[in-house]
Design a protein around this motif. Structure first.
Motif, PDB file in Angstrom:
ATOM      1  N   LYS A 419      55.398  76.626  38.163  1.00 19.55           N
ATOM      2  CA  LYS A 419      55.913  77.629  37.224  1.00 19.55           C
ATOM      3  C   LYS A 419      57.304  77.238  36.729  1.00 19.55           C
ATOM      4  N   LYS A 420      58.132  76.720  37.641  1.00 20.06           N
ATOM      5  CA  LYS A 420      59.478  76.311  37.253  1.00 20.06           C
ATOM      6  C   LYS A 420      59.447  75.121  36.301  1.00 20.06           C
ATOM      7  N   ALA A 421      58.523  74.166  36.536  1.00 24.34           N
ATOM      8  CA  ALA A 421      58.448  72.966  35.698  1.00 24.34           C
ATOM      9  C   ALA A 421      57.982  73.291  34.284  1.00 24.34           C
ATOM     10  N   LYS A 422      57.112  74.305  34.128  1.00 23.58           N
ATOM     11  CA  LYS A 422      56.587  74.751  32.829  1.00 23.58           C
ATOM     12  C   LYS A 422      55.654  73.738  32.172  1.00 23.58           C
ATOM     13  N   VAL A 423      55.326  72.660  32.867  1.00 21.51           N
ATOM     14  CA  VAL A 423      54.354  71.688  32.374  1.00 21.51           C
ATOM     15  C   VAL A 423      53.451  71.324  33.539  1.00 21.51           C
ATOM     16  N   ARG A 424      52.258  70.798  33.240  1.00 27.35           N
ATOM     17  CA  ARG A 424      51.307  70.486  34.293  1.00 27.35           C
ATOM     18  C   ARG A 424      51.454  69.064  34.806  1.00 27.35           C
ATOM     19  N   ASN A 425      52.395  68.276  34.240  1.00 22.59           N
ATOM     20  CA  ASN A 425      52.574  66.897  34.685  1.00 22.59           C
ATOM     21  C   ASN A 425      54.026  66.586  35.055  1.00 22.59           C
ATOM     22  N   PRO A 426      54.679  67.409  35.903  1.00 22.89           N
ATOM     23  CA  PRO A 426      56.047  67.069  36.310  1.00 22.89           C
ATOM     24  C   PRO A 426      56.036  65.970  37.377  1.00 22.89           C
ATOM     25  N   LEU A 427      57.223  65.508  37.742  1.00 18.20           N
ATOM     26  CA  LEU A 427      57.378  64.675  38.929  1.00 18.20           C
ATOM     27  C   LEU A 427      57.847  65.596  40.045  1.00 18.20           C
ATOM     28  N   MET A 428      57.040  65.708  41.101  1.00 23.23           N
ATOM     29  CA  MET A 428      57.360  66.611  42.210  1.00 23.23           C
ATOM     30  C   MET A 428      57.745  65.789  43.429  1.00 23.23           C
ATOM     31  N   LEU A 429      58.954  66.007  43.920  1.00 17.57           N
ATOM     32  CA  LEU A 429      59.447  65.289  45.093  1.00 17.57           C
ATOM     33  C   LEU A 429      59.225  66.144  46.340  1.00 17.57           C
ATOM     34  N   LEU A 430      58.481  65.608  47.293  1.00 13.36           N
ATOM     35  CA  LEU A 430      58.280  66.265  48.588  1.00 13.36           C
ATOM     36  C   LEU A 430      59.343  65.706  49.533  1.00 13.36           C
ATOM     37  N   ASP A 431      60.457  66.396  49.616  1.00 15.71           N
ATOM     38  CA  ASP A 431      61.629  65.878  50.320  1.00 15.71           C
ATOM     39  C   ASP A 431      61.548  66.167  51.820  1.00 15.71           C
ATOM     40  N   GLU A 432      61.976  65.168  52.623  1.00 17.44           N
ATOM     41  CA  GLU A 432      62.040  65.285  54.096  1.00 17.44           C
ATOM     42  C   GLU A 432      60.680  65.658  54.670  1.00 17.44           C
ATOM     43  N   ILE A 433      59.679  64.881  54.321  1.00 18.35           N
ATOM     44  CA  ILE A 433      58.312  65.163  54.744  1.00 18.35           C
ATOM     45  C   ILE A 433      58.137  64.940  56.243  1.00 18.35           C
ATOM     46  N   ASP A 434      59.086  64.226  56.864  1.00 15.20           N
ATOM     47  CA  ASP A 434      59.012  63.972  58.311  1.00 15.20           C
ATOM     48  C   ASP A 434      59.574  65.110  59.140  1.00 15.20           C
ATOM     49  N   LYS A 435      60.174  66.109  58.512  1.00 15.16           N
ATOM     50  CA  LYS A 435      60.822  67.187  59.257  1.00 15.16           C
ATOM     51  C   LYS A 435      59.993  68.469  59.269  1.00 15.16           C
ATOM     52  N   MET A 436      58.732  68.397  58.844  1.00 12.47           N
ATOM     53  CA  MET A 436      57.862  69.555  58.952  1.00 12.47           C
ATOM     54  C   MET A 436      57.465  69.774  60.405  1.00 12.47           C
ATOM     55  N   ALA A 437      57.135  70.994  60.729  1.00 13.39           N
ATOM     56  CA  ALA A 437      56.690  71.330  62.086  1.00 13.39           C
ATOM     57  C   ALA A 437      55.498  72.255  61.971  1.00 13.39           C
ATOM     58  N   SER A 438      54.880  72.564  63.097  1.00 11.41           N
ATOM     59  CA  SER A 438      53.747  73.501  63.094  1.00 11.41           C
ATOM     60  C   SER A 438      53.872  74.441  64.279  1.00 11.41           C
ATOM     61  N   ASP A 439      53.406  75.675  64.100  1.00 10.20           N
ATOM     62  CA  ASP A 439      53.400  76.655  65.187  1.00 10.20           C
ATOM     63  C   ASP A 439      52.219  77.593  64.956  1.00 10.20           C
ATOM     64  N   PHE A 440      52.307  78.823  65.498  1.00  8.86           N
ATOM     65  CA  PHE A 440      51.186  79.757  65.401  1.00  8.86           C
ATOM     66  C   PHE A 440      50.884  80.169  63.967  1.00  8.86           C
ATOM     67  N   ARG A 441      51.812  79.909  63.034  1.00 14.36           N
ATOM     68  CA  ARG A 441      51.578  80.281  61.636  1.00 14.36           C
ATOM     69  C   ARG A 441      50.810  79.210  60.864  1.00 14.36           C
ATOM     70  N   GLY A 442      50.421  78.136  61.521  1.00 16.34           N
ATOM     71  CA  GLY A 442      49.620  77.120  60.853  1.00 16.34           C
ATOM     72  C   GLY A 442      50.326  75.783  60.815  1.00 16.34           C
ATOM     73  N   ASP A 443      49.647  74.792  60.229  1.00 13.64           N
ATOM     74  CA  ASP A 443      50.157  73.434  60.138  1.00 13.64           C
ATOM     75  C   ASP A 443      50.357  73.091  58.663  1.00 13.64           C
ATOM     76  N   PRO A 444      51.604  73.139  58.169  1.00 10.45           N
ATOM     77  CA  PRO A 444      51.822  72.859  56.739  1.00 10.45           C
ATOM     78  C   PRO A 444      51.470  71.435  56.340  1.00 10.45           C
ATOM     79  N   SER A 445      51.562  70.474  57.291  1.00 11.69           N
ATOM     80  CA  SER A 445      51.218  69.096  56.947  1.00 11.69           C
ATOM     81  C   SER A 445      49.738  68.975  56.598  1.00 11.69           C
ATOM     82  N   SER A 446      48.888  69.745  57.272  1.00  7.67           N
ATOM     83  CA  SER A 446      47.459  69.736  56.927  1.00  7.67           C
ATOM     84  C   SER A 446      47.221  70.356  55.558  1.00  7.67           C
ATOM     85  N   ALA A 447      48.007  71.372  55.224  1.00  9.68           N
ATOM     86  CA  ALA A 447      47.867  71.982  53.894  1.00  9.68           C
ATOM     87  C   ALA A 447      48.266  71.004  52.799  1.00  9.68           C
ATOM     88  N   LEU A 448      49.195  70.101  53.106  1.00  4.51           N
ATOM     89  CA  LEU A 448      49.620  69.123  52.102  1.00  4.51           C
ATOM     90  C   LEU A 448      48.560  68.063  51.832  1.00  4.51           C
TER      91      LEU A 448
END
Length: 810
Positions: A419-448
């Protein structure tokens, strides 16, 4: 039965979720077999029994330790048989008792207890506040007022009146049991008054909520009636109704270019919205959902520019060095350009098939330019840049969004960035992908995984939207500090590009071309001709920073400019503003040097060896010290070493013991000594499989008394047979050795293939020796070779290995 007796033995019944007070009448249901038989015995024995409250209502067969020690002597007043062998029993509390012995071993439950006398009413206790609080309680609780009247309260002794009220006031079992255990009138009265005050406050909150709810409903009803009347009046007057809100929303949905699934969902939600009162909470939820659907870029695209010459110019303009990294990025863009010119096919919506290659992941220490590289790529491609910071993200809903089950639910951050980019072809940076964690709320790395999979992300399902959204046109990039901390399934989707630290020459170029101009503009100093001499920049890099990147260098540069900015507005006495920053002036502006230049000495004491280590912030020099102490052969390790380094130290000692005679040591050299190995900066954890040869060299040096070369550093793991194993992070370690002024480095022979990654200026200034066995390490690292023992009957050792593997990188 007389109350004068001190001890009584009667049938006992454990009760759950209630407390019986003396003077109170309560009904309860008996259904447990032991309790039913005990009740029958109590009726036969004179209608008296002991009532004891359970600590935990879930316990089916309570023992003495499961019961509160203070209970109530009760009189059975009525018994009514119920279906399935249940009984409804009415009892009246008589007096408090203290449980002494509880016996449930027979068919019935018997208990022995002390009878607790009721204290007299103290004259000091005022009755008026208590009576007023009880009267207010009865006034707001009709059920309680039917069981108790103020006349009864005034006639009862104070102690019994308190107990009677305590039995009626809503409270949990523990609170009521605490009041039952209070024998003195004063504390008991105070506790009941607190319960009455709490009940009054709770009733006031409930009343206020009811009033607000009723007023809100009245307002919604009034507005609905007025809107309907206005619509009827306009129809009677023959006026054409203006297009209402729902009509405008319907036109926007038709014009948004949504997918068929999303369009059908939006129209369905709009129909539901039209049937709701405008001010209802459900209407707000539906309207917010429609706003999100309408705000997303279903068709809008950025006019992408795939010009490799322009991309190379932008990358070179924004970043000094990083030649291999920039070359890999240009290769990635070249493939995108070829697919644009010769597409493999068109998608269902007419868009060309996107690049289905791996997602690039830039891995390196902080400050080496990972995020700025992504910004440069976005600028070169003329795509909007959006950044998703994943550091500390633990909730899967951050990626997939919250389901629309409550007010305040929102889409995930992926959809929010679209929504912020306003176009369907932006460049999206997934920053600090090594610092994700998981707990009882789910595993965000699997969602990625779905987000980054080009075979699936054309229909990415956000829980809030509940319709597919096409992410196939998005160019994803990722960054990380430490590669091994990236979840393995996620790393499989990525192509890792390593960014190592910068050399001195590269840092000076970055400071001159990028950091200083940006800092001058950011501090309002652009027009003052502020200039840093090359020697001043070199002083900043070597004496005030020690890092792989340039982040601290940027901070120190800003520190100098802040002081100059103040000088322009508040000149020091007798000093004119000087825009030239020299090497001699740097300490005056920044204070004493933070890092002294560490130049290698000619000699070092025995047991002191320089190792090389890799850290998340780049390479570092790791000094290892060894000492011999009187003892019994104990190896002591200090310096907060991890398990791997502790194992390496024990392995190094075993190697030394196995080669003792060849090293000139007696077989019993450990019988009367202890060895202490220490790695300075003990507060910093240290671990990793690359310190084996360094630890072995330190032990050999201290045991033989032969110093190691002070100008030499080494890295490599060791086996029991003396083989030197390859290591990782070679480039960072050699940069650290170069930065710390070492002249020679020992590295495993199997790492020779990685030398081409090391900058040429570093290879030219370091004497790099390739070693495959510990004998070669000893020969190169020690100032002289140990003389082997030659006992009678044992031939002299063979010559030391040749130095054919020595390689000085030029």
């Amino acid at each position: 039965m007389s109350k004068a007796s001190k001890t009584i033995t009667l049938p006992a019944i454990p009760i759950r979720d209630m407390v019986l007070f003396p003077g109170a009448r309560v009904p309860f249901v008996v259904g447990r077999q032991a309790s039913v038989r005990t009740l029958e015995l109590a009726i036969k024995a004179g209608d008296h029994l002991l009532m004891l409250t359970q600590k935990d209502a879930k316990v089916e067969s309570p023992r003495q330790e499961d019961l509160f020690p203070t209970g109530t002597l009760a009189l059975v007043e009525s018994v009514i048989a119920l279906p399935k062998d249940y009984y409804k029993v009415g009892v009246k509390g008589i007096a408090r008792v203290n449980l002494r012995q509880y016996d449930d071993s027979g068919e019935v439950i018997q208990a022995e207890a002390y009878l607790l006398p009721e204290p007299a009413h103290p004259a000091s206790e005022p009755l008026q506040p208590f009576h007023a609080a009880v009267e207010a309680f009865l006034g707001r609780n009709p059920d309680a007022s039917r069981l108790l009247s103020m006349d009864q309260i005034r006639e009862l002794p104070l102690g019994k009146a308190i107990d009677t009220v305590a039995g009626l006031v809503p409270a949990d079992v523990k609170q009521k049991q605490q009041i039952l255990e209070l024998l003195e009138i004063g504390p008991r009265l105070e506790a009941v008054m607190q319960l009455l005050e709490l009940d009054a406050a709770r009733s006031e909150v409930d009343r206020a909520v009811d009033e607000k709810t009723r007023a809100r409903l009245d307002q919604d009803h009034k507005q609905y009636v007025l809107n309907e009347k206005m619509r009827v009046i306009q129809q009677e007057l023959g006026k054409k109704e203006e297009k209402d809100e729902s009509g405008r929303l319907r036109d926007q949905i038709e014009a948004a270019g949504m997918s068929p699934e999303a369009r059908a969902k939006a129209l369905e939600e709009l129909d539901r919205l039209e049937a709701m009162p405008p001010q209802s909470a459900e209407a707000t939820v539906s309207r917010t959902y429609l706003d999100w659907l309408l705000a997303l870029p279903w068709q809008a695209r950025a006019d992408e520019r795939l010009d490799l010459e322009e991309a190379e110019r932008v990358l070179d303009e924004d970043h000094a060095g990083l030649e291999k990294v920039k070359a890999r990025i240009l290769e990635h863009l070249a493939v995108m350009a070829r697919l644009r010119q010769h597409p493999a096919g068109d998608g269902e919506d007419g868009n060309r098939t996107p690049l289905r290659g791996p997602i690039l992941c830039l891995v390196g220490p902080p400050g080496v330019g990972k995020t700025s590289l992504a910004r440069s790529i976005a600028r070169a491609l003329n795509r909007p840049f959006v950044r998703l910071s994943l550091g500390g993200v633990r909730d899967e809903a951050e990626i997939r969004g919250h389901r629309r089950t409550y007010i305040g639910s929102m889409p995930g951050r992926i959809i929010a960035l679209m929504k912020k980019a306003k176009v369907r072809n932006p460049l999206m940076l997934l920053d600090e992908i090594d610092k994700m964690a998981s707990d009882f709320r789910g595993d965000p790395s699997s969602a990625l995984l779905e987000v980054l999979d080009p075979e699936q992300n054309a229909g990415f399902q956000d829980h809030y939207l509940d319709v597919g959204f096409d992410l196939s046109q998005v160019l994803f990039l990722a960054t990380a500090n430490v590669r091994h901390q990236i979840p393995e399934p996620l790393e499989d989707r990525l192509e890792v590009i390593e960014l190592s630290g910068y050399t001195l020459k590269e840092k000076l170029a970055i400071a001159e071309k990028h950091l200083i101009p940006r800092a001058l503009e950011g501090h309002g100093m652009k027009g003052l001709d502020v200039h840093f001499e090359p020697a001043a920049l070199e002083k900043l890099v070597q004496a005030y920073t020690r890092e792989a990147g340039v982040r601290q260098l940027e901070r120190e540069t800003a520190n100098i400019l802040r002081k100059l900015a103040r000088h322009t507005l508040q000149p020091a006495r007798g000093e004119a503003f000087d825009p030239l920053i020299t090497a001699d002036r740097v300490p005056k502006l920044l204070g004493p040097e933070k890092f002294l230049e560490t130049r290698a000495e000619d000699t070092a004491p025995p047991g002191l060896v320089n190792g090389l280590a890799w850290t998340p912030t780049g390479g570092d020099l790791l000094t290892i010290e060894a000492a011999v102490l009187p003892g019994k052969g104990v190896l002591k390790l200090t310096g907060k070493l991890g398990e791997v380094m502790q194992e390496s130290a024990n392995l190094a000692l075993s190697y030394v013991r196995a080669r003792a005679e060849r090293l000139g040591l007696k077989p019993d050299f450990l019988d009367k000594v202890d060895l202490h190995v220490h790695v300075p900066e003990g507060a910093i954890p240290k671990d990793g499989p690359s310190a084996g040869i360094t630890l072995a060299t330190a032990l050999i040096s201290v045991l033989t008394g032969i110093p190691a070369r002070a100008d030499l550093a080494m890295t490599g793991e060791l086996t029991l047979r003396g083989r030197v194993l390859p290591i990782g992070g070679l480039k960072e370690k050699l940069l650290a050795a170069h930065r710390q002024g070492r002249k020679a480095v020992l590295i495993p022979a199997e790492n020779a293939r990685h030398l081409e990654e090391v900058p040429a200026e570093v290879r030219e200034q370091l004497s790099i020796h390739l070693v495959g066995h510990m004998d070669e390490v000893i020969q190169l690292a020690l100032t002289r070779m140990p003389e082997p023992l030659q006992p009678e009957g044992i031939p002299a050792p063979t010559q030391a290995p040749s130095r054919e593997n020595e390689a000085t990188a030029q």
